[in-house]
Each structure stands twice: as C-alpha cells, then as structure tokens.
Design a protein around this motif. Sequence first.
Motif, PDB file in Angstrom:
ATOM      1  N   ASP A 199      37.709  -5.914  -5.823  1.00 33.58           N
ATOM      2  CA  ASP A 199      37.489  -7.151  -6.026  1.00 33.58           C
ATOM      3  C   ASP A 199      38.136  -7.992  -5.033  1.00 33.58           C
ATOM      4  O   ASP A 199      39.436  -8.100  -5.170  1.00 33.58           O
ATOM      5  CB  ASP A 199      37.952  -7.563  -7.375  1.00 33.58           C
ATOM      6  CG  ASP A 199      37.879  -9.181  -7.791  1.00 33.58           C
ATOM      7  OD1 ASP A 199      37.349 -10.019  -6.887  1.00 33.58           O
ATOM      8  OD2 ASP A 199      38.185  -9.568  -9.087  1.00 33.58           O
ATOM      9  N   PRO A 200      37.312  -8.984  -4.132  1.00 36.74           N
ATOM     10  CA  PRO A 200      37.972  -9.537  -3.060  1.00 36.74           C
ATOM     11  C   PRO A 200      38.084 -10.974  -3.421  1.00 36.74           C
ATOM     12  O   PRO A 200      38.802 -11.865  -2.707  1.00 36.74           O
ATOM     13  CB  PRO A 200      36.829  -9.513  -1.871  1.00 36.74           C
ATOM     14  CG  PRO A 200      35.540  -9.503  -2.937  1.00 36.74           C
ATOM     15  CD  PRO A 200      35.736  -8.803  -4.079  1.00 36.74           C
ATOM     16  N   GLY A 201      37.686 -11.141  -4.575  1.00 35.71           N
ATOM     17  CA  GLY A 201      37.844 -12.798  -5.055  1.00 35.71           C
ATOM     18  C   GLY A 201      36.530 -13.452  -4.541  1.00 35.71           C
ATOM     19  O   GLY A 201      35.520 -12.795  -3.883  1.00 35.71           O
ATOM     20  N   SER A 202      36.513 -14.714  -4.091  1.00 33.03           N
ATOM     21  CA  SER A 202      35.165 -15.409  -3.670  1.00 33.03           C
ATOM     22  C   SER A 202      35.003 -14.978  -2.219  1.00 33.03           C
ATOM     23  O   SER A 202      36.055 -14.966  -1.396  1.00 33.03           O
ATOM     24  CB  SER A 202      35.508 -16.896  -3.738  1.00 33.03           C
ATOM     25  OG  SER A 202      34.307 -17.630  -3.198  1.00 33.03           O
ATOM     26  N   LEU A 203      33.853 -14.899  -1.859  1.00 31.06           N
ATOM     27  CA  LEU A 203      33.509 -14.757  -0.248  1.00 31.06           C
ATOM     28  C   LEU A 203      32.955 -15.865   0.316  1.00 31.06           C
ATOM     29  O   LEU A 203      32.579 -15.786   1.295  1.00 31.06           O
ATOM     30  CB  LEU A 203      32.699 -13.448  -0.393  1.00 31.06           C
ATOM     31  CG  LEU A 203      33.017 -12.189  -1.001  1.00 31.06           C
ATOM     32  CD1 LEU A 203      31.926 -11.064  -0.877  1.00 31.06           C
ATOM     33  CD2 LEU A 203      34.206 -11.724   0.238  1.00 31.06           C
ATOM     34  N   ASP A 204      32.955 -17.006  -0.349  1.00 27.31           N
ATOM     35  CA  ASP A 204      32.535 -18.369   0.381  1.00 27.31           C
ATOM     36  C   ASP A 204      33.348 -18.693   1.484  1.00 27.31           C
ATOM     37  O   ASP A 204      34.738 -18.475   1.399  1.00 27.31           O
ATOM     38  CB  ASP A 204      32.719 -19.478  -0.661  1.00 27.31           C
ATOM     39  CG  ASP A 204      32.112 -20.714  -0.489  1.00 27.31           C
ATOM     40  OD1 ASP A 204      30.936 -20.505   0.492  1.00 27.31           O
ATOM     41  OD2 ASP A 204      32.457 -21.744  -0.874  1.00 27.31           O
ATOM     42  N   GLY A 205      32.724 -18.815   2.834  1.00 27.49           N
ATOM     43  CA  GLY A 205      33.238 -19.097   3.636  1.00 27.49           C
ATOM     44  C   GLY A 205      33.473 -17.653   4.597  1.00 27.49           C
ATOM     45  O   GLY A 205      34.142 -17.928   5.776  1.00 27.49           O
ATOM     46  N   ALA A 206      33.774 -16.696   4.296  1.00 28.52           N
ATOM     47  CA  ALA A 206      33.712 -15.457   5.064  1.00 28.52           C
ATOM     48  C   ALA A 206      32.650 -15.211   5.878  1.00 28.52           C
ATOM     49  O   ALA A 206      31.689 -15.355   5.648  1.00 28.52           O
ATOM     50  CB  ALA A 206      33.976 -14.323   4.030  1.00 28.52           C
ATOM     51  N   ARG A 207      32.823 -14.837   6.996  1.00 23.92           N
ATOM     52  CA  ARG A 207      31.913 -14.614   8.007  1.00 23.92           C
ATOM     53  C   ARG A 207      31.461 -13.254   8.268  1.00 23.92           C
ATOM     54  O   ARG A 207      30.048 -13.065   8.544  1.00 23.92           O
ATOM     55  CB  ARG A 207      32.389 -15.019   9.338  1.00 23.92           C
ATOM     56  CG  ARG A 207      32.903 -16.346   9.438  1.00 23.92           C
ATOM     57  CD  ARG A 207      33.356 -16.917  10.985  1.00 23.92           C
ATOM     58  NE  ARG A 207      34.121 -15.769  11.564  1.00 23.92           N
ATOM     59  CZ  ARG A 207      35.646 -16.016  11.425  1.00 23.92           C
ATOM     60  NH1 ARG A 207      35.997 -16.797  10.372  1.00 23.92           N
ATOM     61  NH2 ARG A 207      36.360 -15.203  12.017  1.00 23.92           N
ATOM     62  N   GLU A 208      32.334 -12.050   8.099  1.00 26.83           N
ATOM     63  CA  GLU A 208      31.845 -10.820   8.317  1.00 26.83           C
ATOM     64  C   GLU A 208      32.563  -9.667   7.877  1.00 26.83           C
ATOM     65  O   GLU A 208      33.665 -10.132   7.466  1.00 26.83           O
ATOM     66  CB  GLU A 208      31.595 -10.586  10.115  1.00 26.83           C
ATOM     67  CG  GLU A 208      32.886 -10.761  10.664  1.00 26.83           C
ATOM     68  CD  GLU A 208      32.753 -10.077  12.310  1.00 26.83           C
ATOM     69  OE1 GLU A 208      31.830 -10.487  12.756  1.00 26.83           O
ATOM     70  OE2 GLU A 208      33.771 -10.003  12.652  1.00 26.83           O
ATOM     71  N   ILE A 209      32.251  -8.750   7.712  1.00 25.00           N
ATOM     72  CA  ILE A 209      32.892  -7.413   7.420  1.00 25.00           C
ATOM     73  C   ILE A 209      32.840  -6.267   8.556  1.00 25.00           C
ATOM     74  O   ILE A 209      32.021  -6.018   8.773  1.00 25.00           O
ATOM     75  CB  ILE A 209      32.123  -6.789   6.156  1.00 25.00           C
ATOM     76  CG1 ILE A 209      32.094  -7.781   5.127  1.00 25.00           C
ATOM     77  CG2 ILE A 209      33.356  -5.778   5.543  1.00 25.00           C
ATOM     78  CD1 ILE A 209      31.133  -7.287   3.827  1.00 25.00           C
ATOM     79  N   VAL A 218      29.318  -6.011   9.834  1.00 29.81           N
ATOM     80  CA  VAL A 218      28.068  -6.740   9.252  1.00 29.81           C
ATOM     81  C   VAL A 218      28.352  -8.110   9.103  1.00 29.81           C
ATOM     82  O   VAL A 218      29.267  -8.522   8.405  1.00 29.81           O
ATOM     83  CB  VAL A 218      27.775  -6.335   7.641  1.00 29.81           C
ATOM     84  CG1 VAL A 218      26.584  -6.719   7.200  1.00 29.81           C
ATOM     85  CG2 VAL A 218      27.424  -4.528   7.808  1.00 29.81           C
ATOM     86  N   ARG A 219      27.527  -8.938   9.717  1.00 28.90           N
ATOM     87  CA  ARG A 219      27.542 -10.620   9.293  1.00 28.90           C
ATOM     88  C   ARG A 219      27.313 -10.969   8.007  1.00 28.90           C
ATOM     89  O   ARG A 219      26.262 -10.406   7.600  1.00 28.90           O
ATOM     90  CB  ARG A 219      26.931 -11.330  10.294  1.00 28.90           C
ATOM     91  CG  ARG A 219      27.189 -10.992  11.833  1.00 28.90           C
ATOM     92  CD  ARG A 219      28.468 -11.883  12.160  1.00 28.90           C
ATOM     93  NE  ARG A 219      28.169 -13.337  11.977  1.00 28.90           N
ATOM     94  CZ  ARG A 219      29.081 -14.329  12.153  1.00 28.90           C
ATOM     95  NH1 ARG A 219      30.146 -14.009  12.615  1.00 28.90           N
ATOM     96  NH2 ARG A 219      28.894 -15.374  11.780  1.00 28.90           N
ATOM     97  N   LEU A 220      28.059 -11.803   7.226  1.00 26.11           N
ATOM     98  CA  LEU A 220      27.812 -12.253   5.956  1.00 26.11           C
ATOM     99  C   LEU A 220      26.674 -13.249   5.790  1.00 26.11           C
ATOM    100  O   LEU A 220      26.074 -13.669   4.955  1.00 26.11           O
ATOM    101  CB  LEU A 220      28.800 -12.730   5.038  1.00 26.11           C
ATOM    102  CG  LEU A 220      29.866 -11.580   4.773  1.00 26.11           C
ATOM    103  CD1 LEU A 220      31.041 -11.986   4.372  1.00 26.11           C
ATOM    104  CD2 LEU A 220      29.138 -10.816   3.653  1.00 26.11           C
TER     105      LEU A 220
END
Length: 213
Positions: A73-83, A150-152
């Motif tokens: 569980d990463p929490g919200s991914l809002d604003g994240a750009r890539e993995i 991978v770009r989000l």
Amino acid sequence: MKILPALAISLAAAATAIGAGPPAHQWEIGPIIRGKSYSVNMPLRPQPTSQGWSFEFPSNSKRDGHVHYVSFDPGSLDGAREIRVRYRVDARRGTRFVPQQFPDRPATVSLYFQRAGDNWTAKGRYAMYRWYAPSPTVQNIAPGVHEMTVRLDDPRWGAVVGGIKANDRPREFRDALANADKIGLVFGSTGGRGHGVYATGPARFELLDFRIR
C-alpha cells in the motif's frame, strides 16, 4: 479514512526513496480475495534480503502452485511521476517459466496499481479500479538482473477490462491514482498479466530496488 494526498505522497516517497521500497513484511503475495490467496502454495510475505526481498517460484507443475501479485500500500499516488524497478532472477540452467493460464506463451512480469475499495469483479465502476502498465514495458521473465521504468502519465496504461486505456478514461485513471491502496508486480503473460507463473525447476525472484518518484 484516506490519508490526505499531500501527506500520502510524502509517506510514499519516504518509503521508496532508498532500496526496495518498504520492508518485506509490508508486501503481500496474493491477491487475497475474500480470504483466499490466488498465489497458490505461496507464503503471504516475501523473504527479506540485504537489498530488498525475494521469493522462490513454485516449481515442477501448475498443481504445485503459482505466483500472481506481489504488492504493498503506497498511499495516494496523486502527483507521482514514475516507477523504477530493479530485480534479479536466478534459475538453474534449462528452467522454464510458465504462465499457469496460457502455458504456450512467454511468462511475464510487469507493474500495476489498484484503487482502494476494488471488489475484484471488474464490472461497472470497478472496471477502472485496476490499471496495468503499458504493454511495451512488460518484460519476459528470464535469469539475470533487469530494470524497468514506467511513467505514471503514460496514456497507454490499461484498465482491467481489455481495450480501455488511460487516455480513454482520464478521470477514472486520475481517481485511481489519487485513491490507490496497492501497487506492485504482477506475474503472468500477455492476455493474463496477473494470472500466475510457475517454474519448471528451482528459481528465485529478488527485488533489488522499487522507487516511486
């Protein structure tokens, strides 16, 4: 209660800033649906290693088990750009990796994330609760050290219902990112990304690095 997006981003960033993301005990091998693990004969958690974590592929045949999803569980991914992911596969010479659903296809590993509250039916609004990384980023499972980025914001992320891409349903895709509660690796094949893989001999998967930026 969902963590506020800004706080969730900072927590996720801190958890994945160094090494293989959160510690092994925070990852889950599954999926676990209504109390049943679909990763047959697999432990609930991977084993910790000096760099991250690892697991042994079920071997010999489909009836001996298969691994499907490994997530946290990463929490919200809002604003994240890539993995960014780095991993190693060790296997005895001649060992094959076999998708349990489509054994005639190459076995693959790829990324996915999942919105909180998914009921796993892939029906109605739940058809846009699980998203799988763009096809060009999918990798065949093979011995050695491998990396994937991978770009989000890539519009080719695909929903669990085939044919729906992120650019077809941008609002639902953004909502899934903002309300994520699972992210990780899926093992399967083309046409069945998380439908399970086993090996024909002793084989080990080790996660070396997992970063959300």
